[in-house]
Write a protein that holds these residues in place. Structure first.
Motif, mmCIF file in Angstrom:
data_model
loop_
_atom_site.group_PDB
_atom_site.id
_atom_site.type_symbol
_atom_site.label_atom_id
_atom_site.label_comp_id
_atom_site.label_asym_id
_atom_site.label_seq_id
_atom_site.Cartn_x
_atom_site.Cartn_y
_atom_site.Cartn_z
ATOM 1 N N UNK A 39 1.965 -6.438 -12.976
ATOM 2 C CA UNK A 39 3.018 -5.721 -12.274
ATOM 3 C C UNK A 39 3.357 -4.431 -13.009
ATOM 4 N N UNK A 40 3.694 -3.427 -12.231
ATOM 5 C CA UNK A 40 4.195 -2.168 -12.763
ATOM 6 C C UNK A 40 5.643 -2.031 -12.321
ATOM 7 N N UNK A 41 6.536 -1.935 -13.280
ATOM 8 C CA UNK A 41 7.958 -1.767 -12.994
ATOM 9 C C UNK A 41 8.368 -0.348 -13.353
ATOM 10 N N UNK A 42 9.000 0.317 -12.423
ATOM 11 C CA UNK A 42 9.587 1.625 -12.686
ATOM 12 C C UNK A 42 11.090 1.445 -12.626
ATOM 13 N N UNK A 43 11.728 1.579 -13.767
ATOM 14 C CA UNK A 43 13.127 1.155 -13.884
ATOM 15 C C UNK A 43 14.070 2.096 -13.150
ATOM 16 N N UNK A 44 13.837 3.371 -13.229
ATOM 17 C CA UNK A 44 14.709 4.352 -12.575
ATOM 18 C C UNK A 44 13.839 5.495 -12.073
ATOM 19 N N UNK A 45 13.241 5.310 -10.908
ATOM 20 C CA UNK A 45 12.291 6.311 -10.420
ATOM 21 C C UNK A 45 12.934 7.671 -10.205
ATOM 22 N N UNK A 46 12.222 8.685 -10.663
ATOM 23 C CA UNK A 46 12.629 10.051 -10.388
ATOM 24 C C UNK A 46 11.681 10.669 -9.379
ATOM 25 N N UNK A 47 12.043 11.845 -8.904
ATOM 26 C CA UNK A 47 11.206 12.510 -7.909
ATOM 27 C C UNK A 47 9.811 12.777 -8.468
ATOM 28 N N UNK A 48 9.729 12.993 -9.753
ATOM 29 C CA UNK A 48 8.444 13.263 -10.389
ATOM 30 C C UNK A 48 7.546 12.053 -10.512
ATOM 31 N N UNK B 130 0.825 -1.196 0.000
ATOM 32 C CA UNK B 130 0.000 0.000 0.000
ATOM 33 C C UNK B 130 0.866 1.255 0.000
ATOM 34 N N UNK B 131 2.004 1.177 0.631
ATOM 35 C CA UNK B 131 2.946 2.286 0.664
ATOM 36 C C UNK B 131 4.332 1.745 0.309
ATOM 37 N N UNK B 132 5.001 2.444 -0.575
ATOM 38 C CA UNK B 132 6.320 2.024 -1.023
ATOM 39 C C UNK B 132 7.244 3.234 -1.045
ATOM 40 N N UNK B 133 8.383 3.078 -0.407
ATOM 41 C CA UNK B 133 9.403 4.121 -0.443
ATOM 42 C C UNK B 133 10.607 3.568 -1.200
ATOM 43 N N UNK B 134 11.077 4.307 -2.176
ATOM 44 C CA UNK B 134 12.239 3.889 -2.932
ATOM 45 C C UNK B 134 13.193 5.057 -3.084
ATOM 46 N N UNK B 135 14.413 4.732 -3.415
ATOM 47 C CA UNK B 135 15.405 5.785 -3.615
ATOM 48 C C UNK B 135 15.432 6.206 -5.073
ATOM 49 N N UNK B 136 15.845 7.412 -5.273
ATOM 50 C CA UNK B 136 16.007 7.948 -6.621
ATOM 51 C C UNK B 136 16.847 6.984 -7.449
ATOM 52 N N UNK B 137 16.310 6.553 -8.583
ATOM 53 C CA UNK B 137 17.050 5.691 -9.489
ATOM 54 C C UNK B 137 17.019 4.207 -9.149
ATOM 55 N N UNK B 138 16.449 3.822 -8.030
ATOM 56 C CA UNK B 138 16.413 2.414 -7.640
ATOM 57 C C UNK B 138 15.135 1.759 -8.158
ATOM 58 N N UNK B 139 15.273 0.702 -8.954
ATOM 59 C CA UNK B 139 14.077 0.073 -9.547
ATOM 60 C C UNK B 139 13.077 -0.374 -8.483
ATOM 61 N N UNK B 140 11.827 -0.277 -8.851
ATOM 62 C CA UNK B 140 10.770 -0.671 -7.918
ATOM 63 C C UNK B 140 9.659 -1.357 -8.707
#
Lengths: 115, 117
Positions: free
Chosen positions: B75-84, B9-19
Motif C-alpha cells: 500500500x501507498x499512503x499519502x498522508x496529506x496530499x498536495x496539488x503537486x 485505477x483513478x482516484x480523486x482526493x481533496x487537498x490534505x485528505x489522506x488517501x
C-alpha cells in the motif's frame, strides 16, 4: 553516478520502415540494461534486457537492441514499424553493484508511427 | 495469468485528505516498488520492499508512507496530499535471484492516476 540518456524526445517513422530509438548510459561496472514501453494511461511493459552475453538482444513484439560497450549505447530497433508501436519508450539501467534493484530511467522517447 | 493489480485505477482526493493506493501481485515476487510518474516523465522511485525490508529513497517526502502486510500486497499512503502530488502512481514487482543480484525485469501494474482537488 549512473545515468541514462535518450537524446530524442520524439521519433517519427513511417509504417513499414525500420525504427531506432537511441539510448546511451553511464555506469560504473557492468551495466544491466532494459527497455520498457508505455501506452497511454498504462503501466510500463518490459521489452528486453541485456545482462551479459550476445550484444544483440531480441525481445517482445519484434524489437531488438544492440549493446555497444565502446559507445556505451543500447539502441532499440525494429526492422519494420507498425502503427501500433506508437508509444512512449524508456531505457533504463541498473548498476552491477546495486543492491536495491533501482532502475535509472531515461527521460523517455515518444515513438510516432504514421500509416 | 500472473499479474500486478492496482486499485483503484483513478482516484480523486481533496487537498490534505489522506488517501491509500493499493497494489497486489500474483507473481510471488519478493520485491515490490512504488513509483511516481508525472506527465509522461520518467518514473521516479519512491521506495521499495525486499520481502519486509523497507527501503526509502532519500528524496521521498515524509508525506509518503508504505505498508506491506504480506508478500502479495503493498500500500501507498499519502498522508496529506498536495496539488503537486497529482500523478500516476505505478507499482512494480521483481524477483531477486539467489545470487543476490537484481538482474530480473520489473513487472508493472497499470497504475493509479491520482487527482488532487
Amino acid at each position: 553516478a549512473q545515468s541514462v540518456a535518450q537524446p530524442e524526445d520524439q521519433v517519427n517513422v513511417a509504417e513499414g520502415n525500420p525504427l531506432t530509438v537511441k539510448c546511451t548510459y553511464s555506469v560504473s561496472g557492468n551495466p544491466y540494461l532494459f527497455w520498457y514501453v508505455q501506452y497511454p494511461n498504462r503501466g510500463l511493459q518490459f521489452l528486453l534486457k541485456y545482462i551479459t552475453g550476445d550484444n544483440l538482444v531480441k525481445g517482445s513484439y519484434g524489437f531488438e537492441a544492440e549493446f555497444n560497450k565502446s559507445q556505451t549505447s543500447f539502441h532499440l530497433k525494429k526492422p519494420s514499424a507498425l502503427v501500433s508501436d506508437s508509444a512512449l519508450y524508456f531505457c533504463a539501467v541498473r548498476g552491477e553493484s546495486g543492491n536495491t534493484g533501482k532502475l535509472i530511467f531515461g527521460q523517455g522517447t515518444t515513438l510516432q508511427v504514421k500509416p | 495469468d500472473a499479474m500486478v493489480i492496482q486499485n483503484p485505477r483513478y482516484q480523486v482526493t481533496q487537498f490534505g485528505k489522506p488517501v491509500t493506493l493499493s497494489c497486489s501481485q500474483t507473481l510471488n515476487h519478493n520485491v515490490m516498488y512504488w513509483y511516481q510518474q508525472k506527465s509522461s516523465q520518467a518514473p521516479k522511485l519512491l521506495f521499495h520492499y525486499y520481502d519486509k525490508d523497507f527501503n526509502n529513497e532519500a528524496d521521498t517526502p515524509d508525506n509518503f508512507q508504505s505498508r506491506r502486510p504480506n508478500t502479495s500486497f503493498c500500500f501507498l499512503d499519502i498522508r496529506s496530499p498536495g496539488l503537486g502530488d497529482a500523478a500516476m502512481y505505478l507499482c512494480a514487482t521483481a524477483a531477486r535471484g539467489s545470487d543476490r543480484l537484481f538482474n530480473y525485469e520489473q513487472y508493472f501494474g497499470p497504475g493509479t492516476r491520482l487527482t488532487v482537488t
